[in-house]
Design an enzyme around this catalytic site. Sequence first.
Site, mmCIF file in Angstrom:
data_model
loop_
_atom_site.group_PDB
_atom_site.id
_atom_site.type_symbol
_atom_site.label_atom_id
_atom_site.label_comp_id
_atom_site.label_asym_id
_atom_site.label_seq_id
_atom_site.Cartn_x
_atom_site.Cartn_y
_atom_site.Cartn_z
ATOM 1 N N GLU A 30 47.530 -48.973 -20.636
ATOM 2 C CA GLU A 30 47.994 -47.973 -19.661
ATOM 3 C C GLU A 30 49.521 -47.923 -19.628
ATOM 4 O OE1 GLU A 30 48.159 -48.091 -14.866
ATOM 5 O OE2 GLU A 30 46.165 -48.340 -15.729
ATOM 6 N N HIS A 37 43.374 -53.340 -20.611
ATOM 7 C CA HIS A 37 43.343 -51.939 -20.160
ATOM 8 C C HIS A 37 44.668 -51.572 -19.506
ATOM 9 C CE1 HIS A 37 43.023 -49.157 -16.752
ATOM 10 N NE2 HIS A 37 42.113 -48.491 -17.436
ATOM 11 N N ASN A 38 45.138 -52.413 -18.596
ATOM 12 C CA ASN A 38 46.386 -52.117 -17.899
ATOM 13 C C ASN A 38 47.574 -52.133 -18.852
ATOM 14 O OD1 ASN A 38 44.704 -52.173 -15.688
ATOM 15 N ND2 ASN A 38 46.038 -53.437 -14.437
ATOM 16 N N LYS A 76 40.215 -56.055 -18.448
ATOM 17 C CA LYS A 76 40.931 -55.202 -17.490
ATOM 18 C C LYS A 76 42.443 -55.348 -17.666
ATOM 19 C CE LYS A 76 41.612 -52.637 -13.769
ATOM 20 N NZ LYS A 76 42.939 -52.943 -13.263
ATOM 21 N N SER A 101 38.680 -50.278 -12.467
ATOM 22 C CA SER A 101 39.771 -49.341 -12.758
ATOM 23 C C SER A 101 39.400 -47.924 -12.352
ATOM 24 C CB SER A 101 40.115 -49.369 -14.246
ATOM 25 O OG SER A 101 41.171 -48.473 -14.527
#
Length: 480
Positions: free
Chosen positions: A192, A188-189, A185, A130
Amino acid sequence: MNHLSNIGLIGLAVMGENLVLNMASKGFLVSVFNRTTERIDKFLAGGAKGKSIAGFHTLEEFAGSLERPRKVMMMVKAGQPVDDLIERLIPLLEPGDVIIDGGNSHYPDTNRRTTYIESKGLFFIGTGVSGGEEGALKGPSIMPGGSKAAWPLVKPIFQTIAAKVEGGTPCCEWVGENGAGHFVKMVHNGIEYGDMQLICEVYQIMKDHLGLSPDKMSKIFAEWNKGELDSYLIEITADILKFKNVDGLPLVDFILDAAGQKGTGQWTCKAALELGVPLTLITESVFSRSLSAMKEERIKAAEALSSEDFKTGRLEDWKTEDYKTEDWKTDLRRALYASKIISYAQGYMLMQAAAKEYGWNLNYGGIALMWRGGCIIRSAFLGKIKEAYDRNPDLTNLLMDPFFKDQVEKVQGSWRKVISDAVLNGIPVPALSAALSFFDGYRCERLPANLLQAQRDYFGAHMYERIDRPRGEFFHTQWY
């Protein structure tokens, strides 16, 4: 090149090229390959010229250029292209070599690929990367998972090229087995998505109901970036709002309000449904992008479905002398901060559920540290999450940590005011509202699910438990 390369990378799109340049700048020898050889030649004659980078036109030559055990990193489109490339690589590698998938692959695919590749005597790492193009070049957040035996082989490279935070700590550490790295990940997105939607809702309140100019909003976001909201997304929001079009007017006002998405947010929501985790804020953020894409339909609805008769004018009070500028700025900042806490709390709930389901041993404080630098959601806020899990590694929910409990409780007045005023004036705040609804539901000792269970038993004989009997004992009533 006279020496064998330390690592090879396949896929020279911008992310791949920048990772290679990052590796070379840190002293590593790197071999590169791309499906279209023209891209290799262009890279070698351009950005890679004069650097410790060697290009090859065949996979056989590429594999032969790597030191043992070989480390091959793929930066290709997720899905079938990854599987196809793996099949081409396996015959060229030897037991103990490592295949690395650095793309945005779905974690179930990484679970499957780890098992398959290990059956061939090789190791596999599925890693989240990222930070976008800039992060890839200057230092990304790297989240590796897969074959644990491969971690010592790639650790020196990954931790050297990763972003660094206080004390030079790299934003890269082993996440867990199989698809754990890609799962983290993915979360995480999802976070986001939530962070961006929350910021956009506050922006709409400022723009449409406080009448603030982009320049004024830019200054406010820049000010907020110096406090508890200090983060990359707040920083770039301030930059975006002050950026001018060629005619000197704010560029943001010329951008069509139809958001795109690449699917990782949807994956996060799907995982939450499968694991039974109430990921309400992130799910609303994904749906908000879907709603924004219905631009033409929304234009027609705006003409047909007016809500003018229901507006209370309460937000207009925010511009009066009785409600000082600093007061409404404080309320919005607090509402955004509290909702952000909920977003991360839900994201961590999802990771905890996945760890239990898949047998992963996730280091939750370490994950927060990996996100402290290099990645899109990097913020000072993440340091507090690291501290929370340092205090209690078995923490069930961020809201139960003393720091976060105190932070949310002391801003409730502002949080509720912002959301209630927005709702009363027809301002869509789905993510802010979802955050507060989750908080109220989570702290509610008795929800109306007792009636829901009675309904299920009435029409489907699904049975129910009783509060005056031990858990696990079920009852059925003949309701009619």
